[in-house]
Structure formats: C-alpha cells, structure tokens
Design a protein around this motif. Structure first.
Motif, PDB file in Angstrom:
ATOM      1  N   LEU A 218       5.522   2.412   5.007  1.00  0.00           N
ATOM      2  CA  LEU A 218       4.931   1.222   4.385  1.00  0.00           C
ATOM      3  C   LEU A 218       3.416   1.288   4.414  1.00  0.00           C
ATOM      4  N   ASP A 219       2.784   0.613   3.465  1.00  0.00           N
ATOM      5  CA  ASP A 219       1.329   0.482   3.426  1.00  0.00           C
ATOM      6  C   ASP A 219       0.969  -0.919   3.905  1.00  0.00           C
ATOM      7  N   PHE A 220       0.669  -1.042   5.192  1.00  0.00           N
ATOM      8  CA  PHE A 220       0.443  -2.360   5.788  1.00  0.00           C
ATOM      9  C   PHE A 220      -0.856  -3.016   5.310  1.00  0.00           C
ATOM     10  N   THR A 221      -1.731  -2.271   4.660  1.00  0.00           N
ATOM     11  CA  THR A 221      -2.955  -2.872   4.115  1.00  0.00           C
ATOM     12  C   THR A 221      -2.641  -3.809   2.954  1.00  0.00           C
ATOM     13  N   GLN A 222      -1.450  -3.703   2.395  1.00  0.00           N
ATOM     14  CA  GLN A 222      -1.060  -4.550   1.271  1.00  0.00           C
ATOM     15  C   GLN A 222      -0.396  -5.854   1.731  1.00  0.00           C
ATOM     16  N   PHE A 223      -0.226  -6.017   3.045  1.00  0.00           N
ATOM     17  CA  PHE A 223       0.488  -7.170   3.552  1.00  0.00           C
ATOM     18  C   PHE A 223      -0.463  -8.155   4.234  1.00  0.00           C
ATOM     19  N   THR A 224       0.003  -9.380   4.381  1.00  0.00           N
ATOM     20  CA  THR A 224      -0.728 -10.406   5.128  1.00  0.00           C
ATOM     21  C   THR A 224      -0.242 -10.406   6.570  1.00  0.00           C
ATOM     22  N   LEU A 285       3.027  -7.884  19.315  1.00  0.00           N
ATOM     23  CA  LEU A 285       2.915  -7.257  18.007  1.00  0.00           C
ATOM     24  C   LEU A 285       2.851  -8.301  16.905  1.00  0.00           C
ATOM     25  N   SER A 286       2.235  -7.933  15.798  1.00  0.00           N
ATOM     26  CA  SER A 286       2.155  -8.829  14.645  1.00  0.00           C
ATOM     27  C   SER A 286       3.355  -8.645  13.737  1.00  0.00           C
ATOM     28  N   CYS A 287       3.686  -9.694  13.000  1.00  0.00           N
ATOM     29  CA  CYS A 287       4.591  -9.603  11.863  1.00  0.00           C
ATOM     30  C   CYS A 287       3.712  -9.585  10.605  1.00  0.00           C
ATOM     31  N   TYR A 288       4.308  -9.322   9.461  1.00  0.00           N
ATOM     32  CA  TYR A 288       3.549  -9.228   8.211  1.00  0.00           C
ATOM     33  C   TYR A 288       4.340  -9.893   7.092  1.00  0.00           C
ATOM     34  N   MET A 289       3.617 -10.295   6.062  1.00  0.00           N
ATOM     35  CA  MET A 289       4.259 -10.979   4.945  1.00  0.00           C
ATOM     36  C   MET A 289       3.921 -10.281   3.637  1.00  0.00           C
ATOM     37  N   ALA A 290       4.948 -10.087   2.799  1.00  0.00           N
ATOM     38  CA  ALA A 290       4.793  -9.527   1.457  1.00  0.00           C
ATOM     39  C   ALA A 290       5.529 -10.447   0.485  1.00  0.00           C
ATOM     40  N   TYR A 291       5.445 -10.130  -0.813  1.00  0.00           N
ATOM     41  CA  TYR A 291       6.082 -10.976  -1.821  1.00  0.00           C
ATOM     42  C   TYR A 291       6.816 -10.132  -2.855  1.00  0.00           C
ATOM     43  N   THR A 292       7.973 -10.626  -3.269  1.00  0.00           N
ATOM     44  CA  THR A 292       8.646 -10.020  -4.411  1.00  0.00           C
ATOM     45  C   THR A 292       7.860 -10.376  -5.675  1.00  0.00           C
ATOM     46  N   ASN A 293       8.242  -9.777  -6.799  1.00  0.00           N
ATOM     47  CA  ASN A 293       7.546 -10.048  -8.062  1.00  0.00           C
ATOM     48  C   ASN A 293       8.555 -10.012  -9.207  1.00  0.00           C
ATOM     49  N   ARG A 294       8.071 -10.167 -10.429  1.00  0.00           N
ATOM     50  CA  ARG A 294       8.978 -10.197 -11.587  1.00  0.00           C
ATOM     51  C   ARG A 294       9.794  -8.923 -11.715  1.00  0.00           C
ATOM     52  N   GLU A 295       9.155  -7.792 -11.423  1.00  0.00           N
ATOM     53  CA  GLU A 295       9.865  -6.520 -11.546  1.00  0.00           C
ATOM     54  C   GLU A 295      10.988  -6.429 -10.515  1.00  0.00           C
ATOM     55  N   THR A 296      10.723  -6.929  -9.300  1.00  0.00           N
ATOM     56  CA  THR A 296      11.775  -6.977  -8.272  1.00  0.00           C
ATOM     57  C   THR A 296      12.957  -7.791  -8.776  1.00  0.00           C
ATOM     58  N   ALA A 367      17.026  -0.135  -2.575  1.00  0.00           N
ATOM     59  CA  ALA A 367      15.845   0.732  -2.522  1.00  0.00           C
ATOM     60  C   ALA A 367      14.979   0.560  -3.765  1.00  0.00           C
ATOM     61  N   GLU A 368      15.608   0.528  -4.947  1.00  0.00           N
ATOM     62  CA  GLU A 368      14.845   0.384  -6.189  1.00  0.00           C
ATOM     63  C   GLU A 368      14.100  -0.947  -6.223  1.00  0.00           C
ATOM     64  N   ALA A 369      14.751  -2.014  -5.787  1.00  0.00           N
ATOM     65  CA  ALA A 369      14.112  -3.333  -5.788  1.00  0.00           C
ATOM     66  C   ALA A 369      12.947  -3.388  -4.802  1.00  0.00           C
ATOM     67  N   LEU A 370      13.140  -2.835  -3.605  1.00  0.00           N
ATOM     68  CA  LEU A 370      12.068  -2.860  -2.607  1.00  0.00           C
ATOM     69  C   LEU A 370      10.849  -2.077  -3.068  1.00  0.00           C
ATOM     70  N   ARG A 371      11.052  -0.989  -3.771  1.00  0.00           N
ATOM     71  CA  ARG A 371       9.919  -0.145  -4.172  1.00  0.00           C
ATOM     72  C   ARG A 371       9.063  -0.764  -5.270  1.00  0.00           C
ATOM     73  N   THR A 372       9.488  -1.914  -5.809  1.00  0.00           N
ATOM     74  CA  THR A 372       8.658  -2.635  -6.770  1.00  0.00           C
ATOM     75  C   THR A 372       7.653  -3.551  -6.079  1.00  0.00           C
ATOM     76  N   ILE A 373       7.753  -3.679  -4.742  1.00  0.00           N
ATOM     77  CA  ILE A 373       6.891  -4.589  -3.982  1.00  0.00           C
ATOM     78  C   ILE A 373       5.679  -3.832  -3.473  1.00  0.00           C
ATOM     79  N   LYS A 374       4.502  -4.451  -3.558  1.00  0.00           N
ATOM     80  CA  LYS A 374       3.276  -3.810  -3.086  1.00  0.00           C
ATOM     81  C   LYS A 374       3.401  -3.440  -1.611  1.00  0.00           C
ATOM     82  N   GLY A 375       3.099  -2.191  -1.299  1.00  0.00           N
ATOM     83  CA  GLY A 375       3.193  -1.700   0.067  1.00  0.00           C
ATOM     84  C   GLY A 375       4.512  -1.039   0.375  1.00  0.00           C
ATOM     85  N   PHE A 376       5.524  -1.224  -0.514  1.00  0.00           N
ATOM     86  CA  PHE A 376       6.860  -0.657  -0.306  1.00  0.00           C
ATOM     87  C   PHE A 376       7.142   0.513  -1.255  1.00  0.00           C
ATOM     88  N   GLU A 377       6.137   1.016  -1.936  1.00  0.00           N
ATOM     89  CA  GLU A 377       6.360   2.015  -2.982  1.00  0.00           C
ATOM     90  C   GLU A 377       7.104   3.265  -2.472  1.00  0.00           C
TER      91      GLU A 377
END
Length: 674
Positions: A218-224, A285-296, A367-377
């Motif tokens: 994962l790319d944690f820089t894309q998460f809150t 440890l921290s948790c992080y937050m991401a968001y789904t999108n239209r493509e997801t 897997a396909e749905a998750l990879r549409t989310i920023k940081g989950f590519e």
C-alpha cells in the motif's frame, strides 16, 4: 454438586459445567464458572483458535465499549485482556456528552488470543479439550451432558452452548461455498438439528468479513492518518496514578518516540485476586482512512451477478449496521464514495484489516475493486473477504438467566442467540457462566435489569423482543443512557461481582473509595469561595464571563466552557486545595455537577419503571379471559412469558391500555382473594 476428587471417577467422565465453544462467549463462561468453584470443561474444535478475532481485531465502540467496562466490573476478563494487547486506544464521541463517550481499542490479534489461552490454562478448576460436540445428552427435558466425536459421552450438571457461527456454518466466496464456521475451519452439522427436534426454534443469519491485505503493498501517503488518543485510557478499572491528568489536552507530556517504539514484554493476565496497576502498553499504532470512488462502484455493480447475496444463494439476513460493500453500493447508489478504515492486526507484522469493505464477491473481483482506490493500486490480498451463514436460536425461548425454557440446565450465549460482536458475546458468556454456577450452588440467578447495565438492556431485548436481524448494541437502545455511562460501570455492577465471588474485596474497596472521593470533591467545591480578583484573569483564558462578585467554586464548575480539571489546577495555584484528586475522581465529579439535573430526572423515571417491575404477573391469572387486554397482547403474554408489568410493557405491540388493563385485572382479583 461439589468438586470431584478424581478418585471417585475419571475427570474425563463428569464435570459440573461443560462449555461448548472457545470463542469470546465460551472463554468468559468457562472462566466465570471455574472461578466460582465449579469443575468446568471447555470443548473447542481447535485449541489454537481460542478467543480468535474472526473479524476486526478491535474491542469496544459505540455501546460496545460500555459493555466491556461492565464485564470488567462484574469480574470478567475481556477488558483486561484488551488492555494488555492494545495497539491503539480511542475514546469515541468526546465532542458529545458523557452518555455517548465510548472506549474503543485496536488489538494485537495474535497476542489477544495468546493471553486468553494463558488465562484459561492457569484458571483452577478449568479443563480444555479439543473435540467436536455432536449432540447434547437430553433426558426428560433436562440436559445431562454432551456426546463428542472422539471422547463419546461426557456428563455434566449444566451445559453452556457458545457455538458462534459454527452451527451448520456455510462459507461463501463468490458463487463457491463450503461448510465451515470460519474460512478453512469445519462447522458443526448435527447439533442445531437436534435442538430443533427437541423444540428450540432454529433460524438463520449471515455475517461477513473483509479481506486481509499486505500493508507493504500500500501507499500510505495517499491515506488520512488516524492516530490514537495522546493519553490512552484503559477498559479495566485500575488504581488511578496521576492527579490532574487532563484528557482534553491541557498540560500533556507526550511519550517519546523511543518509548512508543519499544514493545513491552508479552503480558500475562492477572490472578483472580489481583490489584494490578494498568498493564504495560504495546507500541501504539495509527489506523488510516481511504475512500472508494465511482470506478470502485462500477466494478462492484458490474459483478453483482457473481455475488451470492444478490443471486439469493445466501438466505440468512445480515447485520444492518455492518453491511457488505455490495450492499453499500446497491442501497446507496447515489453516493460517490464510502470510507474504508485500514487497521493493523498485530504489532510486528504487515497484515491489515479493511474496516468497511466486507465482501463475499469472488477474490478476483475484490482485488480489481480495491485496486481502483488511491494507495491500493498494487494491493496484495493475503486472504479474501467472505460471508458465512449460520444457525441461531430464537432468544425469546430463554429465561433472563440465559437458561433454555425448553431444555432445563442448558444455557445459550453469544451468536447462537442472534447477536453479533465479540463484546455482546462475551457479556452473555459471562452471565451464562455465572448463572450456571449459581444454579449448581442452589442460588437464585443473577439477572441484570435495563436500569443497571447495557448488558441488562441487551439480554432483556433478546429475551422479550427477539431478533429479526443480528443484534448489535447501541447507546440508543438504552432508555437511561446518561445513567449507564462507561465511566460508572464499576459503581453500577462491582457490588454484584463481589457478591458472586468474581471481584476481590480490595477492588471493591478501591471502587467505594473512589466514589467517596467524588462526593468529597463536589462538597468541597460547594463550600469553597472564590472572588473576582483571584479568578477573573484565569476565567478569561477559559473564554468565560468574568465574575462580578464572590461565588462558590461549584458555580464556576457548572459553566459548560469551564473544565473541572483546569479549574482544579487553578485552585491548586491559589493554594486552596488541601489534597490532590485523581483524574478519574475529577471526571466523575464534573459529570455530577454539570449533569446533575438530568441525572435526577432519569432517577425519577427509573423509579416509576421500578414500580411496574415490582408488580409481578401471577401464574394463577388466566390472561385468556381478560377482555381489558387486547387479543394481541394476550397472545404475547403466552409467547414471551413476562415476569412483571415492566417486561410486559416492553414487548413490541403492547399498548399502554394493555398494561393498564392487566394492572386493573391483577388488582381486582387480588382484592377478591382469587
């Protein structure tokens, strides 16, 4: 029955109490009954999966955190094991009033199970075997023990069923399904069939869990980032070490990076008679937050024909408050995004849980749905999400003690009663273990009412109302949630825990001293005067109106914008405080001061309800002949068997006129001496 000597008969053959299932309900049930002096056998299909966190490795949350503190106040272990394995602690809803404050902890999943196993293995009177229960031994409407796959018949005076999702469990990933209570773990096929044949109503629910993913992909820089509280608290009630510790942020001294990064030794649980201070914490440890999108959403929508839920392969109803991602996309079609919380599963590994992305879609679609989310590519799924269908039993066929009305000496606890969540299961297990032991000792059961605890609200809801979807605790379910706060569970329940033998006297004494100190502090504030000259400079820093005359410190503490912790620091600087007060005492006093009028109003309401509770429904009353009670209400009296007017009034469909009519009938026939 007393303890078995072992010389009279092999320990394998007979026990006081058998507990079926090593989940959260089973662990609390087994520990409670063993600590109360009963020889207890815990039967689980896999001794390495005891207290396994099948879904999110977290404890607490809205309503649930209150239950965990109540478990601790009664003498259960879930709170303390959580404290010993916490990776992140957050007190939720701090922007709201104290009735809504709810503790939540993210736990080290592996360590949580290990500490529970260590605890069980070191509990006197408690034995564990790995086996599968095929059926119970029933004779004359009484449960006499169980029959196991390998060991055959094992006799017991009381039996507690904590089967979780394993009874006729069926795992779904896409349109593939296989029997199991958890992924790659076999279910139990015969037991619920037998119980249904004996007259216990069987139904079907479903639940699900999210994929576990490799955090290194994962790319944690894309998460809150979502860090825990800077001053983490605990679930257990321990000695409070620090006067004037301010949770809101005043005068904090943050831990150094090195302190946070050095893990403590593996904790062990405390003895039943412990007075242990708060356990050492793991690295936070921290948790992080991401968001789904239209493509997801597009990917999921286009693959709903491969969802077992939408192809009606799954028959059981799932939890409304924890929907799958498929449900979210379908039901909330107009929403462009949904939050996903990325949460650690342990302190040293790379496995993370995706809170908010529960799914039973095929692995490749997840897997396909998750990879549409920023940081989950480039996400790597370690284990796919899945759904599980399972049998549960109508909880209205239970007494408030959780003993079956149909089969005597059989108790049911946890998801087999239609609930969802570790916390709800653990609370039921604790009560079932306590009541099985009390029954064996010839003592009346411990029944906790709605006015005393969230545990009482839950059990009363289950027993009197039943469930048509997996039951989850919320603060909104309680009529008196300002009274049932997370901070005062010890005041509400610790005396009960002491009377049944699960709370040592030292802990009870500490609790009593704490509330004596709260009373002393409130009285001191009522008697101590302050004047404008010594207070106005400080009051302005609190964004509060200056004083125009001398007042009692209590009047300043009443102001919403003034925190009692900060006021106490100011009073100390003025040399007015003779003795220091612990933060827990200050917090308790502040609630009494600021919410005193509302608490008094709740107490009046509770007294009115208590009057209804004191009016029992006589067994000799023939309700079928009562024309003053509606036909529906009469039918529900027969179905739910309420013990008193309060329970009768809480049954769905019962009207005020029905309660009044029943009361009149009871009074009339009592006066006649019938």
């Amino acid at each position: 029955m007393g303890k078995l000597s072992g010389k009279e008969q092999p320990i394998d053959c007979r026990f006081d109490i058998i507990v079926i299932g090593g989940g959260h309900a089973g662990c609390e049930a087994a520990c409670a009954s063993a600590r109360m002096g009963c020889t207890t056998l815990l039967i689980t299909s896999d001794i390495t999966k005891i207290a396994h966190m099948s879904c999110n490795p977290s404890i607490g949350g809205i309503g649930k955190g209150q239950i965990v503190r109540e478990i601790d106040a009664l003498g259960g272990y879930t709170a303390r094991i959580t404290d010993a394995t916490t990776l992140q602690f957050r007190m939720l809803n701090l922007s709201k009033g104290p009735a809504m404050h709810s503790p939540r902890a993210q736990c080290d999943k592996r360590l949580f199970s290990k500490v529970w196993i260590d605890t069980l293995e070191n509990t006197p009177n408690l034995y564990i075997i790995q086996d599968t229960v095929l059926n119970i031994l029933e004779n004359g409407g009484e449960c006499k023990g169980v029959k196991c796959l390998y060991r055959g018949e094992i006799m017991a005076s009381r039996t507690i069923l904590c089967g979780g999702t394993f009874l006729n469990g069926l795992i779904h990933i896409g349109l593939k399904h296989q029997p199991g209570g958890r992924i790659d773990e076999p279910g139990v096929e015969n037991l619920s069939d037998q119980l249904e044949a004996l007259g216990i109503k069987r139904l079907r629910f479903k639940t699900g869990t999210s994929a576990r993913i490799d955090a290194r992909t994962l790319d944690f820089t894309q998460f809150t980032e979502q860090p825990g509280d800077a001053e983490p608290q605990h679930f257990g009630y321990y000695a409070e070490p620090s006067p004037y510790s301010c949770p809101s942020g005043e005068n904090r001294t943050d831990k150094t990076t090195s302190e946070k990064s050095n893990p403590s030794p593996t904790p062990s649980l405390y003895s039943a008679q412990d007075a242990t201070p708060a356990p050492p914490t793991l690295p936070q440890l921290s948790c992080y937050m991401a968001y789904t999108n239209r493509e997801t959403h597009r990917v999921i929508q286009e693959n709903l024909d491969r969802s077992p839920l939408y192809q009606h392969v799954i028959e059981g109803r799932g939890p409304r408050y924890c929907p799958s991602i498929e449900d979210k996309i379908h039901v909330f079609a107009g929403k462009e995004s949904h939050p996903i919380f990325i949460e650690p599963e342990n302190s040293s590994g790379y496995l993370y849980y995706l809170n908010g992305f529960s799914s039973s879609l095929p692995l490749e679609v997840q897997a396909e749905a998750l990879r549409t989310i920023k940081g989950f590519e480039h996400v790597h799924i370690v284990r796919p999400g899945y759904a599980v269908e399972y049998d549960y039993f109508d909880p209205t066929m239970l007494l408030h003690s959780l003993e079956s009305k149909v089969i005597k000496f059989l108790y049911l606890a946890g998801q087999v009663n239609g609930t969802t969540g570790y916390e709800e299961a653990a609370a039921q297990g604790l009560l079932a273990g306590i009541n099985a032991a009390l029954s064996l000792q010839g003592k009346p059961p411990l029944t906790v009412d709605r006015q005393t605890a969230y545990i009482g609200v839950m059990i009363d809801d289950l027993v009197t109302k039943g469930v048509d979807e997996p039951y989850r605790m919320f603060t909104s379910r309680a009529e008196h949630r300002l009274h049932l706060r997370q901070d005062n569970a010890d005041a509400r329940l610790m005396e009960l825990g002491y009377r049944i033998g699960l709370i040592p006297e030292e802990r009870l004494t500490r609790m009593r001293t704490k509330y004596e100190r709260i009373g002393e502090l409130v009285k001191w504030l009522e008697q101590t005067s302050v004047n404008p000259l010594e207070m106005n400079g400080w009051i302005c820093t609190q964004h509060s109106a200056p004083l125009t005359q001398q007042v009692k410190a209590y009047q300043i503490a009443l102001r919403p914008e003034v925190k009692l912790c900060a006021l106490m620091q100011q009073m100390e600087m003025l040399g007015k405080i003779q003795s220091a007060y612990e933060q827990e005492v200050i917090a308790g006093a502040e609630i009494q001061i600021k919410y005193g009028r509302y608490l008094e109003k709740e107490r009046e309401e509770m007294q009115n309800e208590s009057r209804l509770e004191r009016i029992g429904i006589p067994s000799w009353l023939n309700v079928e002949t009562l024309q003053s009670v509606s036909i529906e209400a009469r039918q529900k009296i027969g179905r739910y068997q309420p013990r008193n007017l309060r329970e009768f009034a809480s049954i769905p469909g019962v009207k005020v006129s029905d309660v009044r009519g029943l009361l009149i009938a009871i009074n009339r026939k009592t006066r006649r001496g019938e």
